[in-house]
Design an enzyme around this catalytic site. Structure first.
Site, PDB file in Angstrom:
ATOM      1  N   GLU A 322     -28.870  98.051  84.622  1.00  0.00           N
ATOM      2  CA  GLU A 322     -29.938  96.719  84.937  1.00  0.00           C
ATOM      3  C   GLU A 322     -28.869  95.487  85.705  1.00  0.00           C
ATOM      4  O   GLU A 322     -29.576  95.008  85.424  1.00  0.00           O
ATOM      5  CB  GLU A 322     -29.699  96.183  83.717  1.00  0.00           C
ATOM      6  CG  GLU A 322     -31.090  97.422  83.018  1.00  0.00           C
ATOM      7  CD  GLU A 322     -32.170  96.713  82.011  1.00  0.00           C
ATOM      8  OE1 GLU A 322     -31.373  95.687  81.620  1.00  0.00           O
ATOM      9  OE2 GLU A 322     -31.682  97.311  80.987  1.00  0.00           O
ATOM     10  N   GLU A 414     -34.747 103.865  79.890  1.00  0.00           N
ATOM     11  CA  GLU A 414     -34.921 102.388  78.654  1.00  0.00           C
ATOM     12  C   GLU A 414     -36.918 102.608  79.118  1.00  0.00           C
ATOM     13  O   GLU A 414     -36.672 102.517  79.987  1.00  0.00           O
ATOM     14  CB  GLU A 414     -34.450 101.248  78.285  1.00  0.00           C
ATOM     15  CG  GLU A 414     -32.590 101.630  78.165  1.00  0.00           C
ATOM     16  CD  GLU A 414     -32.310 100.096  78.538  1.00  0.00           C
ATOM     17  OE1 GLU A 414     -33.264  99.485  78.200  1.00  0.00           O
ATOM     18  OE2 GLU A 414     -30.767 100.255  78.444  1.00  0.00           O
TER      19      GLU A 414
END
Ligand code: CA
Length: 466
Positions: A322, A414
């Site tokens: 991320e 995720e």
């Protein structure tokens, strides 16, 4: 509410530009906090809906449809700059951005949606607000179920036979099945007990092995050993690393601009706000103390990865995730230092430490500038926390497939819940695997029935022995 809904007319499907498409004029809907306007020129039908200003403001339109997968095209005006919106189709929500249009109407795709026979419902919710809606047009979508498989050639050209074998195994099911995956023991065991299936992938995180955490709290006793054991028992292992900044932790409570307490103690040290560590300066100067601390930290994690190597267990290795979001320090200084760090880590682990059991997984955002390069990445993953767990993520998939089909495997690294793989496949969304984040797969977030339905679907591939 229901009494009003009953009074809403059901509008017949009407086709305009596109053959078999269904155009639904916003002004025919049930308005909550919004109004019909005609002052802006260029609208279709009898006007457009405006006044999305307060939470709860929306328009809901009932219409007749034919079953199938459609692309939802929204005609809108965003005169005050780009605006976020929420779209719901038959109760399934998705979010998107309206690019700025100036004073004119423009059209944007909200991705693929599913219509059913007879009565359907579409709604636009406020999102960021301050936009106008002219109509939503449902255009029959071309659904492609085929993926082009990337070559079985890993970024690490010296990858072990077992590692290449795992990658080939991921490829063999790519396009027909999606492997299941779950972070942590508690949820993994819950899934096994509830569905009688064990996730194909077991995921864990090296966070507590970060040297700047070990200064405050002893390293975990058996987190790595447990993951190695899971690997020996037949699960595929995926590891990430919430890397506590090597140094310069703020390590105290802060006040935000509203005077509210913000916890920036040492254990938050992977967040940008909890450290002053300057990645850009560090990676630009290999003789600096901070550069050496970066290498020290990578070395500490290499010690853990070595345990998998010693047991001949390949790892789906997903570091520096991320980054584009900027909320972790490794993404705080933009793409250039991030990519330097990625490549530095790649070199340290594969060349210096000789770890050849790693399949390199990059968590991708929207901006291609953050991509470390084909030579450093094997799998591209998204981290997705959609407000509606049954969101098929089709526009994300289509966008990634356009760029990486035939080059890299695509996965959900995720997910906040259990992605509805059977539903995704109706949209031609064919992730190689998914991994659910901890605390998201049990009630009330995910019902046992939903969990079982997805884990027991033939399109989901679980641990081999099940
Ligand atoms: Ca209209």
């Amino acid at each position: 509410m229901s009494a009003i809904l009953v009074a809403v007319a059901v509008f017949a499907a009407r086709a305009f530009q596109h053959r078999n498409s269904i155009r639904v004029e916003a002004e025919t809907g049930l308005l909550t906090g919004t109004t019909v306007a005609t002052t802006r020129s260029g609208y279709s039908g009898k006007g457009y809906v405006t006044g999305f200003t307060k939470d709860g403001d929306k328009v809901v339109i009932k219409f007749l449809g034919k079953p199938g997968i459609y692309e939802a095209m929204i005609r809108y005006c965003a005169s005050m700059g780009p605006k976020g919106y929420d779209l719901g189709v038959n109760g399934v929500k998705t979010s998107g951005m309206f690019p700025a249009t100036g004073a004119k109407f423009g059209t944007t795709s909200a991705g693929k949606v599913e219509l059913k026979n007879g009565r359907n419902s579409v709604e636009i919710d406020k999102g960021w607000g301050y936009f106008d809606i002219d109509y939503i047009e449902f255009v029959p979508a071309k659904v492609s179920h085929s993926v082009r498989k990337p070559p079985v050639a890993l970024a690490d050209t010296h990858a072990t036979a077992k590692t290449v074998e795992l990658f080939a195994k991921l490829e063999s099911t790519y396009g027909t099945k999606t492997l299941s995956g779950q972070y942590d023991d508690n949820d993994t065991d819950y899934i096994s007990k509830t569905t009688l299936k064990t996730p194909a992938i077991f995921a864990a995180d090296f966070m507590d092995y970060s040297p700047s955490r070990v200064e405050f709290s002893p390293a975990p006793k058996n987190l790595t050993e447990n993951a190695v054991h899971r690997g020996q028992k037949g699960q595929i292992v995926s590891m990430s690393w919430h890397w506590n900044a090597p140094t310069d932790l703020i390590n105290k409570m802060l006040k935000d601009s509203n005077g509210k307490d913000v916890d920036a103690n040492w254990y938050k040290g992977f967040y940008t706000y909890a450290t002053n560590f300057d990645l850009s300066a560090a990676v630009d100067d290999p003789s600096s103390a901070n550069y050496k601390l970066i290498v020290r930290d990578i070395d500490a994690i290499a010690d853990q990865l070595q345990k998998f190597s010693d047991a001949n267990i390949p790892v789906l290795w997903r570091p520096l995730h991320e980054a584009e979001g900027g909320w972790f320090w490794w993404g705080a200084k933009g793409p250039e230092p991030f990519i330097k760090l990625w490549r530095l880590m790649f070199n340290e682990l594969t060349v210096v430490r000789g770890l050849h059991n790693l399949i390199w997984v990059f968590t991708i955002g929207n901006n291609p500038k953050w991509y470390p390069g084909d030579a450093y990445v094997d799998v591209l993953g998204i981290d997705a926390y959609p407000g509606d767990h049954s969101d098929a993520l089709s526009s994300t998939w289509d966008n990634l497939k356009r760029q990486f089909d035939g080059k890299k495997l695509l996965a959900i690294t995720e997910f906040g819940g259990v992605p509805d793989i059977p539903r995704m496949r109706r949209f031609g969304v064919e992730w190689a695997y998914f991994v659910s984040w901890p605390g998201e797969v049990q009630p009330p977030g995910t019902t046992k029935a939903t969990l079982s339905r997805i884990y027991r679907d033939p399109s989901v591939k679980n641990k081999a022995s099940d």
